[in-house]
Design a protein around this motif. Structure first.
Motif, mmCIF file in Angstrom:
data_model
loop_
_atom_site.group_PDB
_atom_site.id
_atom_site.type_symbol
_atom_site.label_atom_id
_atom_site.label_comp_id
_atom_site.label_asym_id
_atom_site.label_seq_id
_atom_site.Cartn_x
_atom_site.Cartn_y
_atom_site.Cartn_z
ATOM 1 N N GLY A 85 -10.929 31.714 43.773
ATOM 2 C CA GLY A 85 -9.515 32.178 43.914
ATOM 3 C C GLY A 85 -10.343 31.833 45.518
ATOM 4 N N GLU A 86 -10.821 30.458 45.566
ATOM 5 C CA GLU A 86 -10.939 30.225 47.559
ATOM 6 C C GLU A 86 -9.566 29.229 47.313
ATOM 7 O OE1 GLU A 86 -13.547 30.843 48.704
ATOM 8 O OE2 GLU A 86 -14.675 32.253 48.001
ATOM 9 N N VAL A 87 -9.263 28.033 46.655
ATOM 10 C CA VAL A 87 -8.203 27.702 47.098
ATOM 11 C C VAL A 87 -7.482 27.399 45.508
ATOM 12 C CG1 VAL A 87 -9.564 25.731 48.064
ATOM 13 C CG2 VAL A 87 -9.316 25.674 45.915
ATOM 14 N N THR A 88 -6.293 27.162 46.462
ATOM 15 C CA THR A 88 -5.065 27.239 45.491
ATOM 16 C C THR A 88 -4.813 25.265 44.602
ATOM 17 O OG1 THR A 88 -3.229 26.235 47.097
ATOM 18 C CG2 THR A 88 -3.383 28.387 47.024
ATOM 19 N N PRO A 138 -19.295 25.374 53.930
ATOM 20 C CA PRO A 138 -20.079 24.265 53.147
ATOM 21 C C PRO A 138 -20.692 25.634 51.844
ATOM 22 C CG PRO A 138 -19.873 23.740 55.316
ATOM 23 C CD PRO A 138 -19.586 24.574 55.149
ATOM 24 N N LEU A 139 -21.575 26.897 52.137
ATOM 25 C CA LEU A 139 -21.911 27.921 51.737
ATOM 26 C C LEU A 139 -21.020 27.925 50.961
ATOM 27 C CD1 LEU A 139 -23.696 29.418 51.270
ATOM 28 C CD2 LEU A 139 -23.192 30.909 52.749
ATOM 29 N N ILE A 140 -19.990 27.907 50.391
ATOM 30 C CA ILE A 140 -18.918 27.992 49.418
ATOM 31 C C ILE A 140 -18.930 27.016 48.600
ATOM 32 C CG2 ILE A 140 -16.223 28.562 48.843
ATOM 33 C CD1 ILE A 140 -16.169 29.933 51.473
ATOM 34 N N ILE A 141 -18.799 25.340 48.671
ATOM 35 C CA ILE A 141 -19.332 24.976 47.996
ATOM 36 C C ILE A 141 -20.136 24.804 47.412
ATOM 37 C CG2 ILE A 141 -19.224 22.033 48.726
ATOM 38 C CD1 ILE A 141 -16.348 23.216 48.306
ATOM 39 N N GLU A 142 -21.216 24.900 47.553
ATOM 40 C CA GLU A 142 -22.661 25.387 47.281
ATOM 41 C C GLU A 142 -22.256 26.517 46.428
ATOM 42 O OE1 GLU A 142 -25.974 26.369 50.124
ATOM 43 O OE2 GLU A 142 -25.485 24.135 51.528
ATOM 44 N N ASN A 143 -21.954 26.887 46.709
ATOM 45 C CA ASN A 143 -21.831 27.928 45.326
ATOM 46 C C ASN A 143 -20.789 28.255 44.183
ATOM 47 O OD1 ASN A 143 -23.500 30.137 47.271
ATOM 48 N ND2 ASN A 143 -21.597 31.753 47.699
ATOM 49 N N ALA A 144 -19.920 27.089 44.486
ATOM 50 C CA ALA A 144 -19.053 26.778 43.084
ATOM 51 C C ALA A 144 -20.065 26.059 42.620
ATOM 52 C CB ALA A 144 -17.953 25.751 44.335
ATOM 53 N N LEU A 145 -21.010 24.618 43.545
ATOM 54 C CA LEU A 145 -21.428 24.250 42.747
ATOM 55 C C LEU A 145 -22.561 24.475 41.594
ATOM 56 C CD1 LEU A 145 -22.597 21.287 45.526
ATOM 57 C CD2 LEU A 145 -20.409 21.264 43.225
ATOM 58 N N ASP A 146 -23.025 25.889 42.290
ATOM 59 C CA ASP A 146 -24.641 26.606 41.178
ATOM 60 C C ASP A 146 -23.610 27.425 39.763
ATOM 61 O OD1 ASP A 146 -26.182 25.838 43.320
ATOM 62 O OD2 ASP A 146 -26.032 28.356 44.328
ATOM 63 N N VAL A 147 -22.528 27.738 40.405
ATOM 64 C CA VAL A 147 -21.488 28.145 39.212
ATOM 65 C C VAL A 147 -21.689 26.741 38.100
ATOM 66 C CG1 VAL A 147 -18.778 29.553 38.263
ATOM 67 C CG2 VAL A 147 -20.504 30.179 40.465
ATOM 68 N N GLN A 148 -21.515 25.906 38.449
ATOM 69 C CA GLN A 148 -20.523 24.451 37.879
ATOM 70 C C GLN A 148 -21.588 24.003 36.747
ATOM 71 O OE1 GLN A 148 -19.899 20.741 39.432
ATOM 72 N NE2 GLN A 148 -17.795 20.113 38.693
ATOM 73 N N LYS A 149 -23.047 24.576 37.384
ATOM 74 C CA LYS A 149 -24.140 23.939 36.494
ATOM 75 C C LYS A 149 -24.076 24.739 35.256
ATOM 76 C CE LYS A 149 -26.217 21.004 40.696
ATOM 77 N NZ LYS A 149 -27.082 21.105 41.607
ATOM 78 N N SER A 150 -24.137 26.634 35.908
ATOM 79 C CA SER A 150 -24.550 27.473 34.741
ATOM 80 C C SER A 150 -23.361 27.395 34.417
ATOM 81 C CB SER A 150 -24.229 28.309 35.962
ATOM 82 O OG SER A 150 -22.815 28.946 36.529
#
Length: 600
Positions: free
Chosen positions: A323-326, A294-306
């Motif tokens: 690099g978290e998933v293929t 879940p923490l990785i998803i939160e980080n990815a969402l932050d990247v998406q928003k920025s």
């Protein structure tokens, strides 16, 4: 011999993705299971094992249904249910459960490999049935399942009747809560109470071994639990699916000649529809598949928003770049999403045939053990009982049995009023949904009808008045927003005593009555000549609403229908020697009041 294949040829690639993902989840899960078998007292790993195993079997069940891998799905669904009970603190995990869990993981390990090789799970049929039965029996209070004969031996007839009555009350309460879903959904505590009610309902079905009904109530409870935990609905009217599920439960009980025959028509379609109510974002699917935390998803969402790009990147694209998933893993889950939407659409087609959206609500069907009686006869019986009690009291006698009969009669009357109110609420809700409207419906003072009138006399006029208020009086959500009103229209049914009369009114805050339309209605039906129509007052014009129409014309709300329904209101009111009063304000709403003499 020709090989049996139960997976569509075009889905082989998706099937392989599903099996590989399941095998990865299995590899992550097995260490926890082995550790708990070796050290049963390790409380620190119970919750981790339970959560990981639940995710594994939930994944196999959910995707396995799409591929029609019934023999994989059976044990997965049973173990998912057991682990869900364990997560909720309902079912303690015994050594027997841990052993079954290990056996289930071993079964899945071998079964997945077999399906990958043969594109079929037919060879798993025998072992799957045995394992599923063992898991189900392990959850029974006495360690084994009870058939209908054993239930009859364990439960007295009185207890059975009591449980069935409680079950119907639970169904009715759940129905009323879902009718008011727009207003209770914001109160998570109230939704949690509804979940507990559904759990009690599930327990009742489990006691009678009504497997279909137990699965439905479990699915309904799980859906609401997901909502409380923060997931979102992907449909504007989720309560339509919830109410249809309640209808299916009630209809199944009503149509079954005995408990063992209680099979739900279209069960899998109902389950698919419930599963499809919740939105399944790609991040949630990745977490459930065990691919990211879940923490990785939160980080990815932050990247998406920025992201400063004009076209924001999708969450899956962000995770791939991190690099978290293929890309293949994301595509597999997207195909899973699409497959689920397809299943939901197919389920809706099936259910529409069983429960037409234009049909009457199934709350009108008598509950198990109930019969329909004539409202007039019930009212007459109560009146005679009251007269006997009054006469006996005047003669100075004491008749405990007569007093008990009187109390019983009044209790029946109160139940009639309660059922009557519930059916009106459900009708209003269904009309609103069909018209794309939101309605806050209030019933006040209906108990006044208890002593004054046979309530069945009001059934037809109130049906037409409420229908007119919802369908023609209230605006759609979009129309109300443009008019500066709240999205939800307000509809009120009020019964009060006014002097020697009983007033029963239906009021809405909708568009009001267009007097020009009534004038057109009157002229078109030759109730008044054109030159005289402009001399009539608004009160005189509104009386034409209740005249039997000679022609179908554009009605006073601007739609091409007749006022036949309102003419039936007048016909019913004549039987009670009553009058009608209409008040209306353009753009503000209308109130139609039935004024009938009080009964002596």
């Amino acid at each position: 011999m020709e090989e049996t294949v139960n997976v569509p040829e075009g889905d082989f690639k998706t099937l392989e993705d599903f099996i590989h993902t399941s095998q990865d989840l299995l590899q992550r899960t097995m260490p926890f299971v082995h550790a708990l078998i070796a050290q049963p007292d390790r409380e620190d790993i119970v919750s981790k094992m339970t959560e990981n195993c639940f995710r594994l079997f939930h994944h196999i069940k959910g995707t396995g249904i799409f591929f029609q891998l019934d023999h994989l799905v059976g044990p997965a669904e049973a173990m998912e249910y057991l682990l869900d009970r364990a997560r909720s603190g309902i079912q303690p995990l015994t050594p027997q459960h841990i052993a079954l869990l290990a056996e289930s993981c071993k079964f899945m390990e071998q079964g997945l490999a077999l399906v990958l090789a043969e594109k079929s799970d037919e060879r798993l049929a025998s072992s799957a049935g045995t394992l599923t039965s063992a898991i189900s029996h392990s959850m029974q209070p006495m360690g084994e399942g009870f058939g209908t004969e054993e239930i009859d031996a364990l439960l007295s007839r009185e207890m059975r009747d009591s449980l069935l009555e409680e079950t119907e009350n639970l169904l009715s309460t759940a129905e009323q809560e879902f009718v008011l879903w727009d207003f209770i959904a914001i109160d998570h505590q109230r939704v949690a109470e509804l979940c507990r009610l559904l759990y009690r309902l599930k327990q009742n079905f489990a006691l009678f071994e009504l497997k279909d009904l137990e699965r439905l109530s479990q699915a309904l409870e799980s859906t609401l639990t997901r909502y409380i935990e923060g997931e979102f609905f992907q449909t504007e009217y989720p309560e339509r699916v919830f109410l249809r599920t309640i209808d299916a439960m009630r209809l199944t009980l009503t149509r079954s000649t005995c408990l063992e025959d209680a099979a739900v028509t279209g069960l899998e379609a109902h389950l698919a529809a419930l599963q499809g109510v919740m939105r399944q974002p790609i991040g949630k699917l990745l977490i459930e598949a065990g691919l990211v935390d879940p923490l990785i998803i939160e980080n990815a969402l932050d990247v998406q928003k920025s992201t400063l790009d004009e076209k924001p990147r999708r969450l899956g694209e962000v995770l791939v770049d991190m690099g978290e998933v293929t890309g293949d893993q994301v595509q597999h889950l997207l195909r899973t999403q699409h497959a689920q939407r397809t299943r939901v659409e197919q389920a809706e087609v099936v259910l529409e045939k069983i429960f037409p959206s234009s049909g009457p609500p199934f709350s009108a069907i008598p509950a198990w053990g109930e019969v329909c009686i004539d409202g007039g006869k019930l009212a007459k019986m109560i009146e005679l009982i009251n007269q006997l009690a009054t006469q006996h009291k005047a003669d100075g006698g004491s008749a405990p049995l007569l007093g008990e009969l009187q109390r019983l009669a009044h209790s029946c009357n109160r139940e009639v009023v309660s059922a009557f109110s519930s059916q009106l609420k459900r009708l209003v809700h269904d009309w609103a949904v069909q018209g794309g409207k939101r309605v806050y419906f209030i019933i006040e003072g209906v108990e006044e009808l208890l002593e004054q009138r046979d309530i069945s006399l009001f059934a037809e006029p109130l049906f037409h008045l409420l229908h007119n208020g919802v369908v023609h009086g209230l605006e759609t959500v979009e129309e109300r927003v443009r008019a500066g009103k709240r999205k939800s229209g307000r509809l009120t049914l009020l019964a009060i005593q006014q002097g020697e009369e009983l007033w029963v009114s239906v009021e809405d805050d909708g568009r009001g009555i267009d007097m020009h339309k009534i004038s057109t209605l009157a002229v078109e039906n030759n109730w008044v000549v054109p030159k005289d129509v402009d001399r009539l007052t608004d009160r005189e014009l509104t009386q034409f609403l209740f005249q039997p129409p000679k022609r179908i014309v554009e009605n006073f709300h601007g739609r091409a229908i007749s006022n036949a329904g309102l003419s039936l209101v007048w016909k019913s009111l004549q039987q009670m020697q009553g009058k009608i009063q209409v008040l209306t304000r353009p753009g503000k709403g209308s109130r139609i009041t039935l004024r009938v003499p009080r009964r002596d």
